[in-house]
Structure formats: C-alpha cells, structure tokens
Design a protein around this motif. Structure first.
Motif, mmCIF file in Angstrom:
data_model
loop_
_atom_site.group_PDB
_atom_site.id
_atom_site.type_symbol
_atom_site.label_atom_id
_atom_site.label_comp_id
_atom_site.label_asym_id
_atom_site.label_seq_id
_atom_site.Cartn_x
_atom_site.Cartn_y
_atom_site.Cartn_z
ATOM 1 N N TYR A 33 17.949 67.861 9.325
ATOM 2 C CA TYR A 33 16.683 68.716 8.758
ATOM 3 C C TYR A 33 16.321 68.349 7.937
ATOM 4 O O TYR A 33 17.339 68.712 6.864
ATOM 5 C CB TYR A 33 16.414 69.260 9.924
ATOM 6 C CG TYR A 33 16.165 71.491 9.805
ATOM 7 C CD1 TYR A 33 16.980 71.498 9.938
ATOM 8 C CD2 TYR A 33 15.165 71.233 9.282
ATOM 9 C CE1 TYR A 33 18.046 72.602 9.898
ATOM 10 C CE2 TYR A 33 15.442 73.175 9.517
ATOM 11 C CZ TYR A 33 16.572 73.158 8.906
ATOM 12 O OH TYR A 33 16.848 74.824 8.456
ATOM 13 N N ARG A 52 20.026 65.584 -0.290
ATOM 14 C CA ARG A 52 19.924 66.749 -0.172
ATOM 15 C C ARG A 52 20.462 66.720 1.348
ATOM 16 O O ARG A 52 21.536 66.013 2.493
ATOM 17 C CB ARG A 52 19.584 68.094 0.779
ATOM 18 C CG ARG A 52 20.640 69.489 0.791
ATOM 19 C CD ARG A 52 19.762 70.702 0.577
ATOM 20 N NE ARG A 52 18.590 71.073 1.653
ATOM 21 C CZ ARG A 52 17.943 71.618 1.035
ATOM 22 N NH1 ARG A 52 18.577 73.152 1.021
ATOM 23 N NH2 ARG A 52 17.164 72.171 1.814
ATOM 24 N N GLU A 180 23.435 84.605 3.029
ATOM 25 C CA GLU A 180 22.097 84.022 2.559
ATOM 26 C C GLU A 180 21.009 84.701 3.377
ATOM 27 O O GLU A 180 21.164 85.261 4.702
ATOM 28 C CB GLU A 180 21.605 82.809 2.099
ATOM 29 C CG GLU A 180 22.432 81.724 3.896
ATOM 30 C CD GLU A 180 22.018 80.240 3.361
ATOM 31 O OE1 GLU A 180 21.205 79.910 3.039
ATOM 32 O OE2 GLU A 180 23.259 79.992 4.680
ATOM 33 N N CYS A 208 17.118 74.211 -2.275
ATOM 34 C CA CYS A 208 16.948 73.358 -3.221
ATOM 35 C C CYS A 208 15.545 74.236 -4.068
ATOM 36 O O CYS A 208 15.595 74.044 -5.583
ATOM 37 C CB CYS A 208 15.410 71.988 -2.948
ATOM 38 S SG CYS A 208 16.416 70.914 -2.138
ATOM 39 N N THR A 209 14.941 75.290 -3.263
ATOM 40 C CA THR A 209 13.997 75.859 -4.474
ATOM 41 C C THR A 209 15.260 77.352 -5.397
ATOM 42 O O THR A 209 14.816 77.474 -6.402
ATOM 43 C CB THR A 209 13.388 76.994 -3.501
ATOM 44 O OG1 THR A 209 12.622 76.102 -2.673
ATOM 45 C CG2 THR A 209 11.841 77.722 -4.045
ATOM 46 N N ALA A 245 11.303 76.789 0.203
ATOM 47 C CA ALA A 245 10.435 75.586 0.255
ATOM 48 C C ALA A 245 9.059 76.426 0.999
ATOM 49 O O ALA A 245 8.267 76.082 0.739
ATOM 50 C CB ALA A 245 11.224 74.337 0.971
HETATM 51 N N1 PDD Z 1 15.190 77.166 5.894
HETATM 52 N N2 PDD Z 1 19.130 78.752 3.940
HETATM 53 C C1 PDD Z 1 19.026 78.533 4.968
HETATM 54 C C2 PDD Z 1 19.505 78.342 5.548
HETATM 55 C C3 PDD Z 1 18.201 78.223 4.896
HETATM 56 O O1 PDD Z 1 17.856 77.453 6.228
HETATM 57 C C4 PDD Z 1 16.315 77.310 3.757
HETATM 58 C C5 PDD Z 1 16.051 76.593 4.190
HETATM 59 C C6 PDD Z 1 17.087 77.628 3.263
HETATM 60 C C7 PDD Z 1 15.842 77.179 1.592
HETATM 61 O O2 PDD Z 1 16.276 76.276 0.653
HETATM 62 P P1 PDD Z 1 14.517 75.430 0.570
HETATM 63 O O3 PDD Z 1 14.968 75.839 -0.410
HETATM 64 O O4 PDD Z 1 16.469 74.209 0.279
HETATM 65 O O5 PDD Z 1 14.250 75.368 1.253
HETATM 66 C C8 PDD Z 1 18.226 78.878 2.467
HETATM 67 C C9 PDD Z 1 14.077 76.207 6.064
HETATM 68 C C10 PDD Z 1 13.291 75.996 4.740
HETATM 69 C C11 PDD Z 1 13.459 76.157 7.158
HETATM 70 O O6 PDD Z 1 14.636 75.900 8.199
HETATM 71 O O7 PDD Z 1 12.431 76.386 7.458
#
Ligand code: PDD
Length: 285
Positions: A33, A52, A180, A208-209, A245
């Motif tokens: 996803y 990604r 994390e 990504c963020t 995000a």
């Molecule tokens: N989650 N680490 C984990 C385990 C995550 O699920 C997410 C994002 C991030 C941050 O990734 P990004 O900056 O690309 O959103 C780090 C999304 C937002 C979710 O599961 O809703």
C-alpha cells in the motif's frame, strides 16, 4: 454524499467498493500500500510514494496492473471526483483473487488495485501545536520492514496500546534502539543540535517524508546523522519528532509519560515542520 472509490478499473461509491473474500490481500496480507497526502487539492511528494510503490511490489514479485503514469492519473481523478481539498489518497495493490486458497503465487490472476480518499487537515491539525505522547514497546514485526506491506497487525496492536495509554504513536524498540513509529519515522535533536534518525535498512520503512526532511535539513545547513538511538538518548534530547505523509513533521513531547525538555514542541521541530510545509506546497502536483 457517498465518497467515490476506485476498484479494478471502475469509480464506484465507497459503500459499494468491494473485493472478493478470496482476495490474497485479505487471506494472506499479500499486498502493498501507499498513502500520499493532499494539500489544496494536490498530491504531496507523490513521485516519491510511487517510486517506493514500484520498489515494494518488485521486492515481492507483484506486477502492477496499471502503469505508474495511469496510477497517478487515477489518484488525481479520485481527488477530483471527491472534491478533496485536504487529506490523503490510500492505494493498495494485492496479488488478486484466485479460485482457492493456495499459498504459492496463482497463475493468470490479475492483481487487485483499489484506492480511496479521506479528509484530514494536516497543516492545521491541533496536535501539530501541542505535540504528541508516544509509548514504547518491543518491535515484533517481520524482518522486511522496508517493504510497505499491508501486513500491519504488529502496528495495529502497537497503536491500540498507544491509544489505550492516551498516546498518539508507539515507538518500537529492537536491541535497545528505536526502529520507528507504528506509522511514522522517529527523530531526535541532540543536546548539540544534531538531528538524528535511524539509517534506512530492512529494519524500517524508508519514509518518504523522512527522506524529504533529511534532504531539506541538509540544504538548510542543519546537521543530520542517520543512526539508531535509544530511548534514554531520546529522553535526554532537546527535542523529538515524527514524520509521515499523514502528519508531516510532528513534535513528540512525552515518551512513556516522561517529558522531553519542557514538554512543548521545540523550535527545531517547528522550523522543520514549516520548511516541510513550504516544500510540500511548492512541489505539489
Ligand atoms: N505510514 N514507518 C512506518 C512503519 C509507516 O507505516 C509510515 C507511513 C512511515 C512514514 O512514511 P511516509 O513518510 O512515507 O509516510 C514510517 C502511513 C502514513 C500509514 O500507514 O498510514
């Protein structure tokens, strides 16, 4: 009015958006996803999310049913059809529904692709001003956390434990170090003003963020170190924050009920949040 969702080639009311009980996403969590934010009707850092997505599906040998260009078109069409101003687009691709429940990959089955949107005012979220509490717990996930798989049970349990403790996020610990957050990347600012976040690897999702914030911080001549840190180090830090995000950059003000510094969002977190919001607005598509 019912929201509009996308399911395998059609735009349908969300209440009518359905997949088979034999879908492998449902049976095996055999799917990937992505979540991209929407600000002022535009997608934020979407190329990074789609890159990604391509990497994640490649790691599990799942062929996308549409091109990346078409997926982006569908995301934009969905934002338009839902008149979405601020929020996010969720997309999921699974290995599809076969005729029975065989573990090995089915042959000749078309992958499932679904998308839907939700409303959220990320920029003006109240928690951006107050900061959030996090709790800590052991990281019980599998060893390929770099793949954005829909197998999220460990995160569901972690975030439920956080919610029960009145916290907004759970920081997961492995070998004494933070990996994390349940759905975010973890950062601290050390006493000597170094921004620290764990290095990418199979132990964490390459956020990504996180990637954008690290780059922007370096462009602003801020010191960044990509390495693991412990909870003791986080508690002794000047500031702590998360990125994702769906929150952008958000202060962490307490860990397991213990205050970080004065228990308020710090100036570096606020600055990075503003830098990221400016970047998001300037590069939205
Ligand atoms: N989650 N680490 C984990 C385990 C995550 O699920 C997410 C994002 C991030 C941050 O990734 P990004 O900056 O690309 O959103 C780090 C999304 C937002 C979710 O599961 O809703």
């Amino acid at each position: 009015m019912d929201q509009i969702a996308y399911v395998n080639g059609s735009f349908v009311p969300l209440s009518e958006a359905k997949v088979s009980v034999l879908d492998r996403g449902f049976l095996f969590a055999d799917g990937i996803y992505e979540v991209a934010a929407v600000l002022d009707g535009k997608l934020i850092d979407n190329a990074s999310h789609l890159a990604r997505l391509e990497r994640s599906v490649g790691e599990i040998a799942l062929a996308l049913p549409e091109t990346i260009a078409r997926i982006e078109e569908i995301q934009k069409e969905l934002v338009k059809r839902n008149a979405l101003i601020n929020g996010m687009v969720y997309l999921e691709v699974t290995r599809g529904a076969d005729k029975s429940r065989d573990f090995a990959f089915p042959k000749g089955v078309k992958p499932t692709l679904i998308m839907f949107t939700s409303v959220k005012n990320i920029v003006d979220a109240p928690s951006a001003k107050t900061g959030i509490d996090v709790i800590t717990l052991p990281d019980i996930r599998w060893v390929r956390r770099d793949i954005k798989s829909v197998a999220l049970l460990a995160q569901v349990l972690a975030k439920q434990a956080a919610a029960e403790a009145g916290a907004a996020e759970a920081w997961m610990i492995e070998d004494g170090k933070v990996t994390e957050g349940g759905s975010s990347s973890a950062f601290i600012l050390t006493r000597d003003d170094v921004i620290v976040t764990r290095q990418n690897g199979s132990e964490i999702l390459p956020g990504c963020t996180r990637k954008a914030v690290v780059k922007l911080a370096e462009e602003h001549q801020l010191r960044v170190e990509e390495r693991a840190f412990s909870i003791d180090e986080a508690l002794a830090a000047k500031e702590a924050f998360i990125t994702s995000a769906t929150v952008f950059v958000q202060a962490v003000v307490r860990i397991d009920g213990k205050k970080i510094a004065d228990g308020k969002p710090g100036p570096m977190t606020n600055r990075l949040r503003q830098i990221y919001v400016d970047f998001a607005k300037a590069t939205a598509t």
